[in-house]
Scaffold this active site. Structure first.
Site, PDB file in Angstrom:
ATOM      1  N   ASP A 154       0.848  -1.194   0.000  1.00  0.00           N
ATOM      2  CA  ASP A 154       0.000   0.000   0.000  1.00  0.00           C
ATOM      3  C   ASP A 154       0.890   1.254   0.000  1.00  0.00           C
ATOM      4  O   ASP A 154       1.822   1.369   0.808  1.00  0.00           O
ATOM      5  CB  ASP A 154      -0.871  -0.036   1.273  1.00  0.00           C
ATOM      6  N   HIS A 155       0.628   2.179  -0.897  1.00  0.00           N
ATOM      7  CA  HIS A 155       1.349   3.464  -0.956  1.00  0.00           C
ATOM      8  C   HIS A 155       2.871   3.320  -1.024  1.00  0.00           C
ATOM      9  O   HIS A 155       3.588   3.911  -0.199  1.00  0.00           O
ATOM     10  CB  HIS A 155       0.983   4.362   0.240  1.00  0.00           C
TER      11      HIS A 155
HETATM   12  P1  13P Z   1      -8.956   4.847   5.619  1.00  0.00           P
HETATM   13  O1  13P Z   1      -8.082   5.703   6.439  1.00  0.00           O
HETATM   14  O2  13P Z   1     -10.220   5.556   5.215  1.00  0.00           O
HETATM   15  O3  13P Z   1      -9.245   3.529   6.229  1.00  0.00           O
HETATM   16  O4  13P Z   1      -8.180   4.550   4.230  1.00  0.00           O
HETATM   17  C1  13P Z   1      -7.206   3.534   4.165  1.00  0.00           C
HETATM   18  C2  13P Z   1      -6.430   3.576   2.898  1.00  0.00           C
HETATM   19  O5  13P Z   1      -6.756   4.228   1.936  1.00  0.00           O
HETATM   20  C3  13P Z   1      -5.202   2.777   2.863  1.00  0.00           C
HETATM   21  O6  13P Z   1      -4.478   2.962   1.700  1.00  0.00           O
HETATM   22  O1  G3H Z   2      -3.213   4.904   3.778  1.00  0.00           O
HETATM   23  C1  G3H Z   2      -2.587   4.628   4.780  1.00  0.00           C
HETATM   24  C2  G3H Z   2      -2.936   3.464   5.602  1.00  0.00           C
HETATM   25  O2  G3H Z   2      -3.978   3.765   6.489  1.00  0.00           O
HETATM   26  C3  G3H Z   2      -1.717   2.948   6.302  1.00  0.00           C
HETATM   27  O3  G3H Z   2      -1.383   3.731   7.394  1.00  0.00           O
HETATM   28  O4  G3H Z   2       1.035   4.227   7.044  1.00  0.00           O
HETATM   29  O5  G3H Z   2      -0.007   4.351   9.336  1.00  0.00           O
HETATM   30  O6  G3H Z   2       0.371   2.149   8.229  1.00  0.00           O
HETATM   31  P1  G3H Z   2       0.113   3.618   8.053  1.00  0.00           P
HETATM   32 ZN    ZN Z   3      -4.562   4.948   0.906  1.00  0.00          ZN
END
Ligand code: 13P
Ligand code: G3H
Ligand code: ZN
Length: 309
Positions: A82-83
């Site tokens: 993720d990201h």
């Molecule tokens: P929320 O903070 O709305 O749960 O979004 C999570 C998200 O987009 C993780 O990439």
């Molecule tokens: O988009 C971000 C997610 O909620 C992950 O959050 O970077 O604190 O793990 P984090």
């Molecule tokens: Zn996100």
């Protein structure tokens, strides 16, 4: 049962007009709660790991827990970064055996964002890994997004077409008014569905992704606050809007904040009701159950992916 990439999962979701839940994971109890829900609902599942989660748990632990989940449930599961901030973290996850990665170049100008995504796509596709990118910026927590600001930050439909064609990504996260965290709207919640429909029409059969899609259920907020928490004014995306998005080409819906709230509300409650307790299993097990219940509700009543494994 296998670790799969997103190709077939998104094809089925697109055709079926439903979305797959992408849930952020940080430890064993979170993974177990989510996986138990997907198993009970026989649902497709994406487990996603942020850079912060990798640092917290170390990649090998999360990978092995996900392998255990696949073995135990017989489900197809996507293990997704993720990201991802840069090429290096995407490469590291691909080399570690992730089946999908996100390269988030949304902070860069269009051409740079495309070039970075293409570099990741070239590396990933050679190894059977699918790639998500992001175009547009999610609203900041404090942003009062006005019409003129929308055009600057929300995803431009024509740029989305150019992005997909030039980069070769497998899915695209778009900005239509959601944001990360528990404070998404100051006034009435609203998403730019006209923009979503336009992007979707210009990109037929192409899976879109919605980040920042937690609904921030008031029952969790109230529980947290009742048991000593301080999160007044938290507000999420109404579930009816997520249902609508799932029917308009959004195949992946990201949820993290709701997991945090479900688990924290439960743990706070246990501590307040049983101040003598100090066995972690006694508060983590109810936290895990709360996650399962919340995720099962999302799968069944919101995303529409129950029985679609
Ligand atoms: P929320 O903070 O709305 O749960 O979004 C999570 C998200 O987009 C993780 O990439
Ligand atoms: O988009 C971000 C997610 O909620 C992950 O959050 O970077 O604190 O793990 P984090
Ligand atoms: Zn996100």
């Amino acid at each position: 049962m296998a670790l799969v990439n997103t190709t077939e999962m998104f094809k089925k979701a697109y055709e079926g007009g439903y979305a797959v839940g992408a849930f952020n994971v940080n430890n064993m109890e979170i993974i177990q709660g989510i996986v138990a829900a997907a198993k009970a609902e026989q649902a497709p599942l994406i487990l996603q790991v942020s850079a912060g989660a990798r640092k917290y748990a170390s990649p090998i632990y999360l990978k092995k827990l996900v392998e255990a989940a696949i073995e135990e449930t017989g489900l197809d599961i996507v293990l997704h970064l993720d990201h991802g901030d840069d090429f290096e973290i995407c490469k590291a996850c691909i080399d570690d055996g992730f089946s999908s990665v996100m390269i988030d170049g949304s902070k860069y100008p269009l051409a740079e964002n495309i070039a970075l995504a293409k570099k990741v796509v070239d590396y990933a596709h050679d190894r059977g890994v699918t790639v998500e990118a992001e175009l547009g910026k999610l609203a900041g927590v404090e942003d009062a997004v006005k019409v003129s600001a929308k055009d600057a930050t929300y995803t431009d439909p024509d740029e989305a077409v150019e992005f997909v064609q030039k980069s070769g990504v497998d899915s695209l996260a778009i900005a239509i008014g959601t944001s990360h965290g528990a404070y998404k709207f100051k006034g009435d919640p609203s998403l730019d569905f006209a923009r979503l429909d336009k992007i979707s029409a210009l990109l037929p059969n192409f899976p879109l992704v919605l980040h920042g899609a937690s609904s921030v259920p008031q029952e969790f907020v109230e529980l947290c606050n009742k048991y000593g928490g301080k999160i007044p004014g938290a507000q999420g995306v109404p579930e009816s809007m997520l249902r609508q998005a799932a029917k308009s080409g959004v195949c992946k819906i990201n949820i993290d904040t709701d997991l945090r709230l479900a688990m924290t509300a439960s743990i706070r409650q246990t501590f307040m009701e049983h101040p003598e307790e100090f066995d972690p299993r006694k508060y983590l097990a109810p936290g895990r159950d709360a996650i399962q219940k919340m995720v099962q509700h999302k799968i069944k009543d919101v995303l529409g992916c129950s029985g679609k494994k």
